[in-house]
Design a protein around this motif. Sequence first.
Motif, PDB file in Angstrom:
ATOM      1  N   THR A  41       0.825  -1.212   0.000  1.00 13.52           N
ATOM      2  CA  THR A  41       0.000   0.000   0.000  1.00 13.52           C
ATOM      3  C   THR A  41       0.863   1.268   0.000  1.00 13.52           C
ATOM      4  O   THR A  41       2.071   1.214   0.248  1.00 13.52           O
ATOM      5  CB  THR A  41      -0.907   0.039   1.247  1.00 13.52           C
ATOM      6  N   ASP A  42       0.185   2.402  -0.289  1.00  9.84           N
ATOM      7  CA  ASP A  42       0.869   3.693  -0.212  1.00  9.84           C
ATOM      8  C   ASP A  42       0.027   4.631   0.650  1.00  9.84           C
ATOM      9  O   ASP A  42      -0.976   4.214   1.234  1.00  9.84           O
ATOM     10  CB  ASP A  42       1.105   4.268  -1.614  1.00  9.84           C
ATOM     11  N   HIS A  91      -0.267   0.380  -4.249  1.00  2.00           N
ATOM     12  CA  HIS A  91       0.460   1.245  -5.184  1.00  2.00           C
ATOM     13  C   HIS A  91       0.421   0.621  -6.580  1.00  2.00           C
ATOM     14  O   HIS A  91       0.602  -0.576  -6.733  1.00  2.00           O
ATOM     15  CB  HIS A  91       1.914   1.423  -4.729  1.00  2.00           C
ATOM     16  N   PHE A  92       0.205   1.450  -7.586  1.00  2.00           N
ATOM     17  CA  PHE A  92      -0.038   0.910  -8.931  1.00  2.00           C
ATOM     18  C   PHE A  92       1.122   0.065  -9.462  1.00  2.00           C
ATOM     19  O   PHE A  92       0.905  -0.856 -10.250  1.00  2.00           O
ATOM     20  CB  PHE A  92      -0.448   2.026  -9.903  1.00  2.00           C
ATOM     21  N   SER A  93       2.335   0.344  -9.027  1.00  2.00           N
ATOM     22  CA  SER A  93       3.468  -0.467  -9.508  1.00  2.00           C
ATOM     23  C   SER A  93       3.372  -1.913  -9.023  1.00  2.00           C
ATOM     24  O   SER A  93       3.907  -2.824  -9.666  1.00  2.00           O
ATOM     25  CB  SER A  93       4.805   0.143  -9.059  1.00  2.00           C
ATOM     26  N   PHE A 141       1.888  -4.740 -11.222  1.00  2.00           N
ATOM     27  CA  PHE A 141       2.781  -5.384 -12.181  1.00  2.00           C
ATOM     28  C   PHE A 141       3.552  -6.530 -11.524  1.00  2.00           C
ATOM     29  O   PHE A 141       3.799  -7.565 -12.131  1.00  2.00           O
ATOM     30  CB  PHE A 141       3.704  -4.336 -12.810  1.00  2.00           C
ATOM     31  N   LYS A 142       3.916  -6.363 -10.257  1.00  2.00           N
ATOM     32  CA  LYS A 142       4.549  -7.468  -9.538  1.00  2.00           C
ATOM     33  C   LYS A 142       3.571  -8.642  -9.393  1.00  2.00           C
ATOM     34  O   LYS A 142       3.962  -9.799  -9.484  1.00  2.00           O
ATOM     35  CB  LYS A 142       5.002  -7.009  -8.143  1.00  2.00           C
ATOM     36  N   CYS A 145      -1.664  -1.787 -17.576  1.00  2.00           N
ATOM     37  CA  CYS A 145      -2.714  -2.126 -16.630  1.00  2.00           C
ATOM     38  C   CYS A 145      -3.769  -1.017 -16.611  1.00  2.00           C
ATOM     39  O   CYS A 145      -3.430   0.167 -16.655  1.00  2.00           O
ATOM     40  CB  CYS A 145      -2.131  -2.321 -15.225  1.00  2.00           C
ATOM     41  N   PHE A 158      -6.974   0.350 -14.314  1.00  2.00           N
ATOM     42  CA  PHE A 158      -7.427   0.245 -12.926  1.00  2.00           C
ATOM     43  C   PHE A 158      -8.879   0.702 -12.827  1.00  2.00           C
ATOM     44  O   PHE A 158      -9.197   1.813 -13.251  1.00  2.00           O
ATOM     45  CB  PHE A 158      -6.545   1.108 -12.024  1.00  2.00           C
TER      46      PHE A 158
END
Lengths: 151, 151, 151, 151
Positions: free
Chosen positions: D16-17, D23-25, D28-29, D64, D66
């Motif tokens: 989280t942020d 968090h949007f990055s 991808f993970k 991606c 969202f």
Amino acid sequence: MSTAFSIVRRVQFSDTDLAGIVHFSNFFKMMEEVEHAYFRSMGLSVSMQHDDIHVGWPRVSAACEFSGPVKFEDEIELCLRVARVGDKSFSYEVDFMVHGKRAALGKVTSVCCAIDGGALQSISIPAAIREKLTKDLTAPSPPRSGRAQDE
Amino acid sequence: MSTAFSIVRRVQFSDTDLAGIVHFSNFFKMMEEVEHAYFRSMGLSVSMQHDDIHVGWPRVSAACEFSGPVKFEDEIELCLRVARVGDKSFSYEVDFMVHGKRAALGKVTSVCCAIDGGALQSISIPAAIREKLTKDLTAPSPPRSGRAQDE
Amino acid sequence: MSTAFSIVRRVQFSDTDLAGIVHFSNFFKMMEEVEHAYFRSMGLSVSMQHDDIHVGWPRVSAACEFSGPVKFEDEIELCLRVARVGDKSFSYEVDFMVHGKRAALGKVTSVCCAIDGGALQSISIPAAIREKLTKDLTAPSPPRSGRAQDE
Amino acid sequence: MSTAFSIVRRVQFSDTDLAGIVHFSNFFKMMEEVEHAYFRSMGLSVSMQHDDIHVGWPRVSAACEFSGPVKFEDEIELCLRVARVGDKSFSYEVDFMVHGKRAALGKVTSVCCAIDGGALQSISIPAAIREKLTKDLTAPSPPRSGRAQDE
């Protein structure tokens, strides 16, 4: 101290660095994963409302000793022990077991805080939470285990 | 021990967590950032060829004490001190200075290794590297500083 | 579209993965770094109070095309272009320039939101913010540049 | 296209942020996590020796969209579909299902490479690997599912 709770967690590609092993900062994320799974296993959350207070657990200290490399797709058993339950603080240790050997040993101390907006105020650990944490401290029972998803 | 090297580093959005502060694992990434910038400032790299050996520095231990929250867009001055240069190991400390106060204190010990494929073998720190690290240990001079990009 | 803003950012060890290159998820973090530096360069923040509203910019979409590997200690110039300023949304592109060649091209679209507690409500971009974003869209001027720390 | 493979993955605190959401990055993970679990479910690895070649899969593109926030401790079902198997490339899509709704849709294209030291050379996907990937493309069968640990 005996293990209070454990989960198994597979090493992801994004956990590694160019040396081909898990980046040391990610051991701290994994300590937190088993800590939070432990809280969930007791019906708690590390970020929860309790008697109209938003309770959180910012860290006071964190440390890790590394004794061997951990690699992509390794399965790690994260074994958590409750080390100390103070008036306001909670300490635990984590063994990182890989292929039957301890690859790392982590220690974290957090302090119980009331969170109001951006402000943090340390508080005595609420009795209902203390009781659960203390049980694993004083009366070591056979460890429970969870899968990372279904704690 | 006096500061050997420092950089200034702004807190990024992705460094934070839902508590609105820098996630504790990211302090370890920041310790590494100033360590690597320090190596570059001496013409070294933490991942380099030296006398036909690929030399790297896996971590033996890492620890951090947290004394205050660090927030999005804060500027942190990361002040590195060389704490010990052993035969095979290197220890340093980092002060995290925010708004003139120390928000955290980190300590890392790494061991010098020859890396051959995936295999790690600890070695004595090569003399040319030792000489540079030791200089900041034994003869504290006025700290140099770098910006995160132009170390 | 011409570059509105750029920063230079060095690849950190923790940005890499076992393939020895920057992990693809970290390109998205870097897009955000230059975006936020761009906002700061205009006296704005991506997380700010504006007319008693807490304004934030959650992402609607993010994409990146990768044309070459980026390695540890490479210096990347992150060049941001404003691609579109809609009523509620903002789109930008980022060139990742390494050794004079474009290693990646990223695109992000965010929507302007009023944030109240955990609730998000999309809103028209406030006029004062729109004016600044639009200027770089409609009247391309010589790019400004900042260092990652002193935007 | 039907789902070829899925895992369930709980959102961690470090995902989280400060906006209180993932968090949007990190989306991808997570795409990569289900991709790699899918490879393991077929007895493959994304980093493996094949006919004396070290085969890897660097990314050509990743995107991606969202559609809703994902929060701490949410359980996400990551549903992977094989979208295309080219001569040298492999494309897949991932639905991020949270509380029965799609919170995000990701797309990744990777290229099959022979990795020799730091050098990457694109190659035709080896037949034995192609056969497995193609099966899920051309003959949609009931989706298999795995837990994040025991794929």
